[in-house]
Write a protein that holds these residues in place. Structure first.
Motif, PDB file in Angstrom:
ATOM      1  N   LEU A  33     -10.759   3.776   2.646  1.00  0.00           N
ATOM      2  CA  LEU A  33     -10.161   4.765   3.542  1.00  0.00           C
ATOM      3  C   LEU A  33      -9.222   5.730   2.824  1.00  0.00           C
ATOM      4  O   LEU A  33      -8.754   6.689   3.428  1.00  0.00           O
ATOM      5  CB  LEU A  33      -9.421   4.051   4.678  1.00  0.00           C
ATOM      6  N   THR A  34      -8.975   5.489   1.564  1.00  0.00           N
ATOM      7  CA  THR A  34      -8.149   6.399   0.774  1.00  0.00           C
ATOM      8  C   THR A  34      -8.966   7.073  -0.329  1.00  0.00           C
ATOM      9  O   THR A  34      -8.414   7.859  -1.098  1.00  0.00           O
ATOM     10  CB  THR A  34      -6.942   5.658   0.160  1.00  0.00           C
ATOM     11  N   HIS A  76      -5.944   6.955  10.878  1.00  0.00           N
ATOM     12  CA  HIS A  76      -5.798   8.414  10.786  1.00  0.00           C
ATOM     13  C   HIS A  76      -5.829   8.824   9.327  1.00  0.00           C
ATOM     14  O   HIS A  76      -5.208   8.176   8.487  1.00  0.00           O
ATOM     15  CB  HIS A  76      -4.458   8.879  11.373  1.00  0.00           C
ATOM     16  N   LEU A  77      -6.537   9.901   9.039  1.00  0.00           N
ATOM     17  CA  LEU A  77      -6.516  10.508   7.711  1.00  0.00           C
ATOM     18  C   LEU A  77      -6.030  11.930   7.853  1.00  0.00           C
ATOM     19  O   LEU A  77      -6.380  12.613   8.815  1.00  0.00           O
ATOM     20  CB  LEU A  77      -7.923  10.541   7.089  1.00  0.00           C
ATOM     21  N   GLU A  78      -5.251  12.385   6.907  1.00  0.00           N
ATOM     22  CA  GLU A  78      -4.805  13.780   6.836  1.00  0.00           C
ATOM     23  C   GLU A  78      -5.319  14.334   5.514  1.00  0.00           C
ATOM     24  O   GLU A  78      -4.915  13.854   4.448  1.00  0.00           O
ATOM     25  CB  GLU A  78      -3.276  13.866   6.849  1.00  0.00           C
ATOM     26  N   ARG A  79      -6.224  15.311   5.608  1.00  0.00           N
ATOM     27  CA  ARG A  79      -6.775  15.906   4.389  1.00  0.00           C
ATOM     28  C   ARG A  79      -6.966  17.392   4.571  1.00  0.00           C
ATOM     29  O   ARG A  79      -7.618  17.839   5.525  1.00  0.00           O
ATOM     30  CB  ARG A  79      -8.139  15.300   4.040  1.00  0.00           C
ATOM     31  N   GLY A  87       1.180   6.685   4.930  1.00  0.00           N
ATOM     32  CA  GLY A  87       1.577   7.119   3.593  1.00  0.00           C
ATOM     33  C   GLY A  87       0.345   7.492   2.803  1.00  0.00           C
ATOM     34  O   GLY A  87      -0.734   6.939   3.003  1.00  0.00           O
ATOM     35  N   GLY A  88       0.485   8.446   1.917  1.00  0.00           N
ATOM     36  CA  GLY A  88      -0.626   8.826   1.056  1.00  0.00           C
ATOM     37  C   GLY A  88      -1.832   9.378   1.795  1.00  0.00           C
ATOM     38  O   GLY A  88      -2.961   9.225   1.337  1.00  0.00           O
ATOM     39  N   GLY A  89      -1.594   9.994   2.951  1.00  0.00           N
ATOM     40  CA  GLY A  89      -2.688  10.618   3.685  1.00  0.00           C
ATOM     41  C   GLY A  89      -3.449   9.705   4.625  1.00  0.00           C
ATOM     42  O   GLY A  89      -4.428  10.125   5.250  1.00  0.00           O
ATOM     43  N   VAL A  90      -3.022   8.449   4.743  1.00  0.00           N
ATOM     44  CA  VAL A  90      -3.685   7.526   5.664  1.00  0.00           C
ATOM     45  C   VAL A  90      -2.631   6.859   6.545  1.00  0.00           C
ATOM     46  O   VAL A  90      -1.501   6.632   6.113  1.00  0.00           O
ATOM     47  CB  VAL A  90      -4.526   6.455   4.917  1.00  0.00           C
ATOM     48  N   GLY A  91      -3.009   6.591   7.793  1.00  0.00           N
ATOM     49  CA  GLY A  91      -2.105   5.921   8.709  1.00  0.00           C
ATOM     50  C   GLY A  91      -2.847   4.918   9.564  1.00  0.00           C
ATOM     51  O   GLY A  91      -4.053   5.079   9.833  1.00  0.00           O
ATOM     52  N   PHE A 134       0.809  -1.223   0.000  1.00  0.00           N
ATOM     53  CA  PHE A 134       0.000   0.000   0.000  1.00  0.00           C
ATOM     54  C   PHE A 134       0.842   1.272   0.000  1.00  0.00           C
ATOM     55  O   PHE A 134       0.311   2.371   0.036  1.00  0.00           O
ATOM     56  CB  PHE A 134      -0.937   0.027   1.216  1.00  0.00           C
ATOM     57  N   GLY A 135       2.169   1.129  -0.003  1.00  0.00           N
ATOM     58  CA  GLY A 135       3.045   2.299  -0.004  1.00  0.00           C
ATOM     59  C   GLY A 135       3.127   2.995   1.339  1.00  0.00           C
ATOM     60  O   GLY A 135       3.379   4.199   1.412  1.00  0.00           O
ATOM     61  N   LEU A 136       2.945   2.238   2.421  1.00  0.00           N
ATOM     62  CA  LEU A 136       3.011   2.790   3.778  1.00  0.00           C
ATOM     63  C   LEU A 136       4.390   2.534   4.367  1.00  0.00           C
ATOM     64  O   LEU A 136       4.977   1.480   4.144  1.00  0.00           O
ATOM     65  CB  LEU A 136       1.947   2.142   4.669  1.00  0.00           C
TER      66      LEU A 136
END
Length: 140
Positions: free
Chosen positions: A121-122, A66-69, A45-49, A28-30
């Motif tokens: 979630l992404t 966690h999401l970062e947006r 990674g990619g705004g999700v944790g 998933f690129g995390l």
């Protein structure tokens, strides 16, 4: 997973999460985030944790998503996503950690749900999805 390993010297909750979730995280690129002050393990990674925790007092395993947006942070327990999102019931996500076998099975169940829900979630509407599942939103 399928095959459960006997606990060996050096095996911990963290090493088992890396063993089971590491390949999924890589796909998933995390990346694992180094943060020894918080405890547990976090892959992001990619705004999700995904923050993996084990409560030794309660013998309970949990994953907080966690999401970062757009300068806002959203967080929700994975079990809330499963249950409140209508994907399953609480029994579908075992969280026991009282024995090594229970710990392995709980980690495997969490990994399975993350694999199923990661694309959700992404997605573009993931913040609303997280809030609808009982998650919280906060600025920065």
């Amino acid at each position: 997973m399928g095959k459960w390993r006997k606990k060996r010297t050096g095996d911990t909750f963290e090493t088992e999460v890396r063993y089971q979730f590491g390949p999924v995280a890589e796909r998933f690129g995390l990346s694992e985030l180094p943060d020894p002050t918080r405890g547990g393990l976090e892959f992001a990674g990619g705004g999700v944790g995904y923050w993996w925790l084990q409560d030794w007092r309660e013998l309970h395993i949990a994953v907080i998503v966690h999401l970062e947006r757009d300068g806002e942070r959203y967080s929700v327990h994975l079990d809330d996503v499963v249950v409140n999102g209508g994907f399953g019931v609480a029994q579908d996500l075992p969280s026991g950690g009282s024995t090594w076998l229970a710990t392995q099975k709980s980690i495997a169940a969490h990994v399975g749900w993350i694999e199923r829900l990661h694309s959700r979630l992404t997605a573009a509407d993931a913040p609303a999805f997280v809030v609808d599942a009982g998650g919280r939103r906060r600025r920065g």
